[in-house]
Design a protein around this motif. Structure first.
Motif, mmCIF file in Angstrom:
data_model
loop_
_atom_site.group_PDB
_atom_site.id
_atom_site.type_symbol
_atom_site.label_atom_id
_atom_site.label_comp_id
_atom_site.label_asym_id
_atom_site.label_seq_id
_atom_site.Cartn_x
_atom_site.Cartn_y
_atom_site.Cartn_z
ATOM 1 N N LEU A 68 24.515 1.928 13.203
ATOM 2 C CA LEU A 68 24.490 3.334 13.600
ATOM 3 C C LEU A 68 23.497 3.518 14.729
ATOM 4 C CD1 LEU A 68 25.389 6.345 12.691
ATOM 5 C CD2 LEU A 68 23.033 6.456 11.915
ATOM 6 N N LYS A 69 24.003 4.061 15.847
ATOM 7 C CA LYS A 69 23.115 4.450 16.940
ATOM 8 C C LYS A 69 22.884 5.931 16.814
ATOM 9 C CE LYS A 69 24.059 1.113 20.538
ATOM 10 N NZ LYS A 69 25.250 0.808 21.314
ATOM 11 N N GLN A 70 21.679 6.351 17.127
ATOM 12 C CA GLN A 70 21.340 7.778 17.087
ATOM 13 C C GLN A 70 22.424 8.594 17.805
ATOM 14 O OE1 GLN A 70 19.087 9.762 15.174
ATOM 15 N NE2 GLN A 70 17.398 8.644 16.081
ATOM 16 N N ASN A 71 22.907 9.636 17.168
ATOM 17 C CA ASN A 71 23.909 10.552 17.734
ATOM 18 C C ASN A 71 25.256 9.911 18.052
ATOM 19 O OD1 ASN A 71 21.917 12.532 17.733
ATOM 20 N ND2 ASN A 71 21.220 11.878 19.771
ATOM 21 N N GLN A 72 25.534 8.781 17.441
ATOM 22 C CA GLN A 72 26.865 8.198 17.659
ATOM 23 C C GLN A 72 27.555 7.965 16.332
ATOM 24 O OE1 GLN A 72 27.165 4.848 20.250
ATOM 25 N NE2 GLN A 72 25.937 5.832 21.840
ATOM 26 N N LYS A 73 28.832 7.650 16.423
ATOM 27 C CA LYS A 73 29.608 7.426 15.215
ATOM 28 C C LYS A 73 29.209 6.101 14.583
ATOM 29 C CE LYS A 73 34.320 7.255 13.816
ATOM 30 N NZ LYS A 73 34.820 5.920 14.056
ATOM 31 N N LYS A 74 29.195 6.114 13.255
ATOM 32 C CA LYS A 74 28.852 4.899 12.517
ATOM 33 C C LYS A 74 29.936 3.848 12.741
ATOM 34 C CE LYS A 74 28.809 5.767 8.147
ATOM 35 N NZ LYS A 74 28.272 6.305 6.893
ATOM 36 N N GLN A 75 29.499 2.619 12.972
ATOM 37 C CA GLN A 75 30.471 1.530 13.140
ATOM 38 C C GLN A 75 30.482 0.681 11.888
ATOM 39 O OE1 GLN A 75 29.663 -0.824 16.619
ATOM 40 N NE2 GLN A 75 31.478 0.070 17.556
ATOM 41 N N PHE A 76 31.657 0.401 11.398
ATOM 42 C CA PHE A 76 31.757 -0.411 10.185
ATOM 43 C C PHE A 76 32.813 -1.482 10.393
ATOM 44 C CE2 PHE A 76 31.742 -1.493 5.822
ATOM 45 C CZ PHE A 76 30.536 -1.012 5.337
ATOM 46 N N LYS A 77 32.380 -2.734 10.269
ATOM 47 C CA LYS A 77 33.311 -3.821 10.563
ATOM 48 C C LYS A 77 33.369 -4.835 9.432
ATOM 49 C CE LYS A 77 32.132 -3.700 15.448
ATOM 50 N NZ LYS A 77 31.376 -4.428 16.466
ATOM 51 N N LEU A 78 34.552 -5.330 9.167
ATOM 52 C CA LEU A 78 34.723 -6.449 8.248
ATOM 53 C C LEU A 78 35.219 -7.623 9.083
ATOM 54 C CD1 LEU A 78 34.811 -7.513 5.276
ATOM 55 C CD2 LEU A 78 37.226 -6.892 5.277
ATOM 56 N N ASN A 79 34.496 -8.718 9.044
ATOM 57 C CA ASN A 79 34.826 -9.893 9.852
ATOM 58 C C ASN A 79 35.125 -9.522 11.309
ATOM 59 O OD1 ASN A 79 34.531 -11.468 7.536
ATOM 60 N ND2 ASN A 79 36.664 -11.082 6.951
ATOM 61 N N LYS A 80 34.238 -8.713 11.873
ATOM 62 C CA LYS A 80 34.260 -8.293 13.280
ATOM 63 C C LYS A 80 35.381 -7.327 13.623
ATOM 64 C CE LYS A 80 31.608 -12.042 15.036
ATOM 65 N NZ LYS A 80 31.606 -13.359 15.634
ATOM 66 N N LYS A 81 36.164 -6.925 12.629
ATOM 67 C CA LYS A 81 37.238 -5.977 12.911
ATOM 68 C C LYS A 81 36.800 -4.606 12.402
ATOM 69 C CE LYS A 81 42.223 -5.619 12.450
ATOM 70 N NZ LYS A 81 42.341 -4.440 11.615
ATOM 71 N N TYR A 96 23.291 5.802 -0.960
ATOM 72 C CA TYR A 96 23.373 6.418 -2.280
ATOM 73 C C TYR A 96 22.406 7.586 -2.363
ATOM 74 C CZ TYR A 96 23.525 6.741 -7.397
ATOM 75 O OH TYR A 96 23.686 7.170 -8.688
ATOM 76 N N PHE A 97 21.341 7.500 -1.564
ATOM 77 C CA PHE A 97 20.244 8.455 -1.731
ATOM 78 C C PHE A 97 20.202 9.532 -0.656
ATOM 79 C CE2 PHE A 97 19.101 4.450 -3.677
ATOM 80 C CZ PHE A 97 18.759 4.849 -4.954
ATOM 81 N N ASN A 98 20.573 9.176 0.569
ATOM 82 C CA ASN A 98 20.455 10.121 1.668
ATOM 83 C C ASN A 98 21.756 10.158 2.465
ATOM 84 O OD1 ASN A 98 19.772 11.676 3.831
ATOM 85 N ND2 ASN A 98 17.801 10.688 4.166
ATOM 86 N N LEU A 99 22.443 11.285 2.391
ATOM 87 C CA LEU A 99 23.760 11.351 3.011
ATOM 88 C C LEU A 99 23.689 11.492 4.536
ATOM 89 C CD1 LEU A 99 25.688 13.435 0.359
ATOM 90 C CD2 LEU A 99 25.724 10.972 0.749
ATOM 91 N N MET A 100 22.497 11.799 5.064
ATOM 92 C CA MET A 100 22.344 11.870 6.508
ATOM 93 C C MET A 100 22.086 10.466 7.039
ATOM 94 S SD MET A 100 22.431 14.901 7.989
ATOM 95 C CE MET A 100 21.305 14.737 9.359
ATOM 96 N N ASP A 101 23.116 9.848 7.594
ATOM 97 C CA ASP A 101 22.989 8.467 8.071
ATOM 98 C C ASP A 101 21.817 8.289 9.022
ATOM 99 O OD1 ASP A 101 25.076 7.082 6.781
ATOM 100 O OD2 ASP A 101 26.530 8.083 8.071
ATOM 101 N N SER A 102 21.654 9.268 9.921
ATOM 102 C CA SER A 102 20.640 9.097 10.972
ATOM 103 C C SER A 102 19.224 9.072 10.400
ATOM 104 C CB SER A 102 20.768 10.208 12.012
ATOM 105 O OG SER A 102 20.582 11.454 11.387
ATOM 106 N N GLN A 103 19.057 9.648 9.207
ATOM 107 C CA GLN A 103 17.718 9.626 8.617
ATOM 108 C C GLN A 103 17.376 8.265 8.009
ATOM 109 O OE1 GLN A 103 17.451 12.984 5.982
ATOM 110 N NE2 GLN A 103 17.609 14.440 7.662
#
Lengths: 205, 369
Positions: free
Chosen positions: B87-100, B52-59
């Protein structure tokens, strides 16, 4: 990138870089490729471009790109001249021709109305369309423009212009693509498809 | 629906924490900079896939670490559901619901609905009218997809109309007919949007007023009004009457893009005359009304996050708010505050199931049983 060893090279690169989708790096690749080709081929390439620009004609009837005064489609006898399909440019003509489903003639507008790009109705081939309607036996006009705000606006403008004449104005159907699953169709398209549903007329209508 | 368990690894100032929450009220108490709001943000992540506060995920990764993981276990309709965000540095964010894993993050948004109230929200009152239009539009769009489509098209049409007005000015020409094609398309869309916004305000207003009354102990009269040039006027006539003005301004001066929501305190504009505490109460009432509408649409209760809302409010109002949200109409609540005393006092008076967590520089200790 501005340190070319040759002025000739730089000029050629700049010319290529003017093309849509071509940046400086790609332009250099093209130019170096041309330099590797033998003389005759390069001459041929250049001449083709020059002849294209000098000898190309626009069909007097439909404004499509053509080798003659009247294009091949307009001069084909078996084509239904009372049916006119209004399209944006030649790419749309090619696309519709490839369907083998259309036997009328075309009218190429040369763009769509878009003030932000500086295109108004007078920049398009609309007046000649109106003339055609006024002078000749056109029974139906099919509007086949893209489904954006600008495409819709152009349809709307033409429709208003044609109101006073007696003829059918139709527009190509828009809705669910053939072979698509309903559940994957976006809500707006699906919603419009329901509202603008058509009478069922048997198998593979 | 509620969040049962939260697991954080290297998220902001937390190295590794695991927290079990109450189904009702959860308070994070601690000094400034200890990480209270970061906890809320982690919960926000699980609902909206972003901060909500910082749109830069990596920060949001803890300093000198290379990744963060947020995991939450929700209970929804008696089923346990796991959400994973990594989120790993310099990689795409992973988002899973029930492992999917989700292929589109937008598909997740709305699955665990959430309403946040934060100090930044004061912009709704003091900021420009576009913030209030956005507030209204974002709520209506959640239950009316056609509305959003109409709004997007309306904006495109107005943009083109404005471009045309600029062209006229530049070339010193004017063509009535060319302008009218845009007007004639703008009018039906504008009218439709106006109708939807009016309906929304009519539904929203009583709910909002009910909440404000309760929070302020009936002491203040607030008002909320939909202000639109289209109200009581014919849009088509508005556009044609203002052609000369629009040509001079080179943009469209009338339409629903000029709408505003006007907030009033005892008959005066809240923007100018409300105290900070009153404005805060106002925002809380707005958000609670938003909660009501969301709950009705989703058929279950969204989670509410209160970030630092008690600051600048008197203890009577704080008690009222807690009383309100401990009610069965509300679901799970998360609150941050700097004053342990204030929180303890409130819960002495208002009996409600709750848990209090002490947040101390990345460590979390439960302080009541």
């Amino acid at each position: 990138m501005n340190t070319f060893s040759s002025k000739l090279l730089e000029d050629a690169v700049n010319q290529f870089a003017k093309l849509p989708g071509v940046g400086k790096k790609t332009a250099i690749r093209y130019v170096l490729h041309i330099l590797k080709e033998d003389n005759v081929q390069v001459m041929d390439f250049g001449n083709t471009i020059m002849r294209l620009r000098e000898e190309i004609k626009f069909c007097k009837n439909c404004h499509n790109i053509s080798d003659n005064e009247i294009c091949e489609i307009c001069s084909t006898n078996s084509r239904d001249k009372s049916l006119v399909c209004v399209v944006e440019d030649i790419r749309d003509v090619i696309a519709i021709e490839n369907t083998n489903q259309y036997n009328g003639i075309y009218h190429v507008l040369g763009g769509v109305i878009s003030p932000m790009d500086g295109v108004g109705p007078s920049d398009l081939n609309i007046s000649t369309l109106i003339d055609k309607v006024r002078n000749r036996e056109i029974k139906e006009i099919v509007l086949a423009l893209k489904t954006t705000i600008e495409g819709d606006t152009t349809c709307f403008y033409i429709f208003k212009k044609l109101k006073e004449y007696e003829l059918n104005v139709s527009t190509i159907a828009r809705g669910i693509a053939i072979g698509d699953e309903l559940e994957y169709t976006d809500e707006i398209t699906l919603g419009k498809s329901i509202i603008n549903r058509v009478p069922y007329s048997g198998v593979h209508a | 629906m509620y969040l049962q368990k939260l697991l954080l690894t290297n998220f902001k100032n937390f190295h590794e924490v695991e927290i079990e929450f109450s189904e009702k009220i959860n308070c994070f108490v601690g000094n400034n900079g200890m990480g209270k709001t970061n906890l809320l943000d982690a919960i926000y992540y699980l609902s909206f896939c972003k901060s909500y506060f910082n749109l830069m995920d990596s920060q949001n990764i803890k300093h000198n670490e290379s990744f963060f993981v947020i995991q939450g276990t929700y209970v929804k309709d008696d089923n346990s559901e796991n959400v994973y965000c990594g989120l790993k540095q310099n990689q795409k964010k992973q988002f899973k619901l029930n492992k999917k894993e989700y292929s589109r993050l937008a598909d997740h948004v709305g699955y665990f609905p959430l309403v946040i109230v934060s100090p930044d929200d004061s912009e709704i009152i003091i900021g420009g009218s576009e913030i209030r239009r956005k507030f209204v539009d974002s709520i209506i769009s959640q239950y009316d997809k056609v509305y959003l489509d109409n709004l997007i098209n309306y904006n495109k049409l107005v943009f083109q109309r404005n471009s045309l007005l600029k062209r006229f000015a530049e070339s010193r020409t004017y063509n009535k007919e060319n302008l009218e094609i845009w007007d004639e398309q703008i009018v039906p869309l504008g009218n439709e949007i106006h109708k939807k916004r009016s309906e929304f305000v009519d539904n929203f207003k009583p709910v909002f007023e009910k909440y404000y009354k309760f929070i302020s102990l009936n002491n203040e009269k607030v008002g909320l009004e939909y202000n639109s040039q289209l109200s009581g006027n014919d849009f088509k006539k508005l556009l044609s009457d203002n052609v000369e003005k629009d040509r001079m301004l080179q943009y469209t001066s009338t339409g629903i893009h000029k709408d505003d929501l006007v907030f009033m305190f005892d008959g005066f504009p809240a923007k100018k005359f409300g105290s900070q505490g009153q404005q805060k109460s106002f925002i809380i009432a707005l958000k609670l009304a938003q909660f009501d509408l969301l709950a009705e649409i989703k058929k279950f209760k969204p989670v509410i996050l209160f970030d630092d809302v008690f600051d600048k409010l008197d203890h009577l109002r704080v008690e009222q708010i807690i009383k309100l949200v401990s009610d069965n109409n509300f679901g799970q609540i998360f609150i941050t505050d700097t004053e342990m005393q204030r929180i303890n006092n409130v819960f002495e008076k208002v009996k409600s199931e709750h848990k209090i967590f002490n947040v101390d520089n990345g460590a979390i200790i439960m302080s009541n049983v």
